[in-house]
Design a protein around this motif. Structure first.
Motif, mmCIF file in Angstrom:
data_model
loop_
_atom_site.group_PDB
_atom_site.id
_atom_site.type_symbol
_atom_site.label_atom_id
_atom_site.label_comp_id
_atom_site.label_asym_id
_atom_site.label_seq_id
_atom_site.Cartn_x
_atom_site.Cartn_y
_atom_site.Cartn_z
ATOM 1 N N UNK A 120 0.808 -1.228 0.000
ATOM 2 C CA UNK A 120 0.000 0.000 0.000
ATOM 3 C C UNK A 120 0.842 1.279 0.000
ATOM 4 N N UNK A 121 1.854 1.329 0.849
ATOM 5 C CA UNK A 121 2.696 2.524 0.963
ATOM 6 C C UNK A 121 3.572 2.694 -0.281
ATOM 7 N N UNK A 122 4.132 1.595 -0.777
ATOM 8 C CA UNK A 122 4.950 1.660 -1.986
ATOM 9 C C UNK A 122 4.118 2.132 -3.173
ATOM 10 N N UNK A 123 2.902 1.629 -3.261
ATOM 11 C CA UNK A 123 1.998 2.004 -4.349
ATOM 12 C C UNK A 123 1.699 3.503 -4.290
ATOM 13 N N UNK A 124 1.450 4.007 -3.092
ATOM 14 C CA UNK A 124 1.169 5.444 -2.929
ATOM 15 C C UNK A 124 2.361 6.280 -3.392
ATOM 16 N N UNK A 125 3.541 5.893 -2.964
ATOM 17 C CA UNK A 125 4.743 6.639 -3.369
ATOM 18 C C UNK A 125 4.935 6.567 -4.882
ATOM 19 N N UNK A 126 4.765 5.372 -5.452
ATOM 20 C CA UNK A 126 4.919 5.174 -6.896
ATOM 21 C C UNK A 126 3.948 6.054 -7.684
ATOM 22 N N UNK A 127 2.735 6.238 -7.133
ATOM 23 C CA UNK A 127 1.727 7.066 -7.803
ATOM 24 C C UNK A 127 1.867 8.556 -7.484
ATOM 25 N N UNK A 128 2.845 8.910 -6.648
ATOM 26 C CA UNK A 128 3.074 10.316 -6.315
ATOM 27 C C UNK A 128 2.088 10.873 -5.293
ATOM 28 N N UNK A 129 1.478 9.990 -4.503
ATOM 29 C CA UNK A 129 0.521 10.403 -3.478
ATOM 30 C C UNK A 129 1.267 10.688 -2.174
ATOM 31 N N UNK A 130 0.618 11.369 -1.218
ATOM 32 C CA UNK A 130 1.294 11.641 0.056
ATOM 33 C C UNK A 130 1.795 10.355 0.716
ATOM 34 N N UNK A 131 2.922 10.450 1.427
ATOM 35 C CA UNK A 131 3.534 9.279 2.063
ATOM 36 C C UNK A 131 2.611 8.590 3.062
ATOM 37 N N UNK A 132 1.657 9.320 3.617
ATOM 38 C CA UNK A 132 0.748 8.744 4.615
ATOM 39 C C UNK A 132 -0.463 8.066 3.977
ATOM 40 N N UNK A 133 -0.530 8.071 2.655
ATOM 41 C CA UNK A 133 -1.644 7.442 1.944
ATOM 42 C C UNK A 133 -1.464 5.932 1.912
ATOM 43 N N UNK A 134 -2.582 5.230 2.025
ATOM 44 C CA UNK A 134 -2.593 3.783 1.797
ATOM 45 C C UNK A 134 -3.569 3.546 0.663
ATOM 46 N N UNK A 135 -3.064 2.994 -0.422
ATOM 47 C CA UNK A 135 -3.912 2.724 -1.582
ATOM 48 C C UNK A 135 -3.809 1.240 -1.917
ATOM 49 N N UNK A 136 -4.935 0.582 -1.883
ATOM 50 C CA UNK A 136 -4.999 -0.867 -2.055
ATOM 51 C C UNK A 136 -4.884 -1.258 -3.533
ATOM 52 N N UNK A 137 -4.608 -2.536 -3.745
ATOM 53 C CA UNK A 137 -4.415 -3.027 -5.104
ATOM 54 C C UNK A 137 -5.683 -2.857 -5.939
ATOM 55 N N UNK A 138 -5.476 -2.702 -7.196
ATOM 56 C CA UNK A 138 -6.517 -2.547 -8.216
ATOM 57 C C UNK A 138 -7.288 -1.236 -8.119
ATOM 58 N N UNK A 139 -6.931 -0.356 -7.193
ATOM 59 C CA UNK A 139 -7.540 0.974 -7.201
ATOM 60 C C UNK A 139 -6.997 1.717 -8.416
ATOM 61 N N UNK A 140 -7.832 2.541 -9.017
ATOM 62 C CA UNK A 140 -7.434 3.229 -10.241
ATOM 63 C C UNK A 140 -7.692 4.714 -10.099
#
Length: 186
Positions: A26-46
């Motif tokens: 979740x954290x790696x995905x957020x960073x990869x997408x350029x979102x804030x470091x405190x974001x958690x974004x689950x798989x397959x979210x678009x």
């Protein structure tokens, strides 16, 4: 095998981003997408048009959520977007009716959505273009929000309507109740 046109070349990096994102936490995905470091974004979210997304700190975005930021999307801090939730900032209904539903159609209408801070959007909710959801609002699962939602309330249904308003005393008493219950857990 691959098309070499403007649209394909524009979409291919988004497709690659989705593919690579499946192998990140979740954290790696957020960073990869350029979102804030405190974001958690689950798989397959678009996220559609991520460059038009403004996202606050400490947000959670559930699996299979689709955030269409093509018309502009702002999400406040400490907001959760439930599993399978759809947030739309554009509509192509007129392009369809006029038989002009093609990429780049001038009949696709884009309207920003604003979701306040401290909100909870339950799973499989649908947020329509142009809606503003106030701070500390709760949208129950499977609701369709087609008009603005005031601060500190719970909405539910299709179309969503206000069922409850929260004042600070109510929220504080609920926080005390949940903390006490959790303190009793092993």
């Amino acid at each position: 095998m691959f098309f070499d046109d403007e649209r394909s070349n524009r979409l291919r990096p988004e497709i690659l981003t989705q593919l690579v994102g499946q192998y990140l936490n979740d954290a790696e995905r957020a960073r990869y997408l350029g979102l804030p470091d405190t974001t958690r974004i689950r798989e397959r979210a678009k996220i559609i048009n991520p460059e038009r997304l403004i996202l606050g700190e400490h947000c959670w975005i559930g699996e299979d959520a689709v955030l269409d930021a093509s018309g502009g999307l702002t999400i406040g801090e400490h907001t959760s977007v439930g599993v399978g939730t759809l947030v739309f900032t554009h509509s192509s209904w007129l392009a369809n009716m006029m038989l002009e539903n093609h990429s780049g159609s001038d009949l696709i209408e884009r309207t920003p959505v604003v979701i306040g801070k401290g909100c909870f959007l339950g799973g499989h909710a649908v947020i329509m273009p142009g809606v503003t959801i106030g701070d500390f609002a709760t949208v129950q699962p499977n609701s369709v929000v087609a008009k603005d939602v005031p601060d500190r309330c719970l909405v539910a249904g299709n179309p969503a309507r206000v069922f409850q308003r929260y004042d600070e005393d109510y929220v504080e008493s609920e926080a005390e109740r949940v903390r006490a219950k959790n303190a009793r857990l092993p």
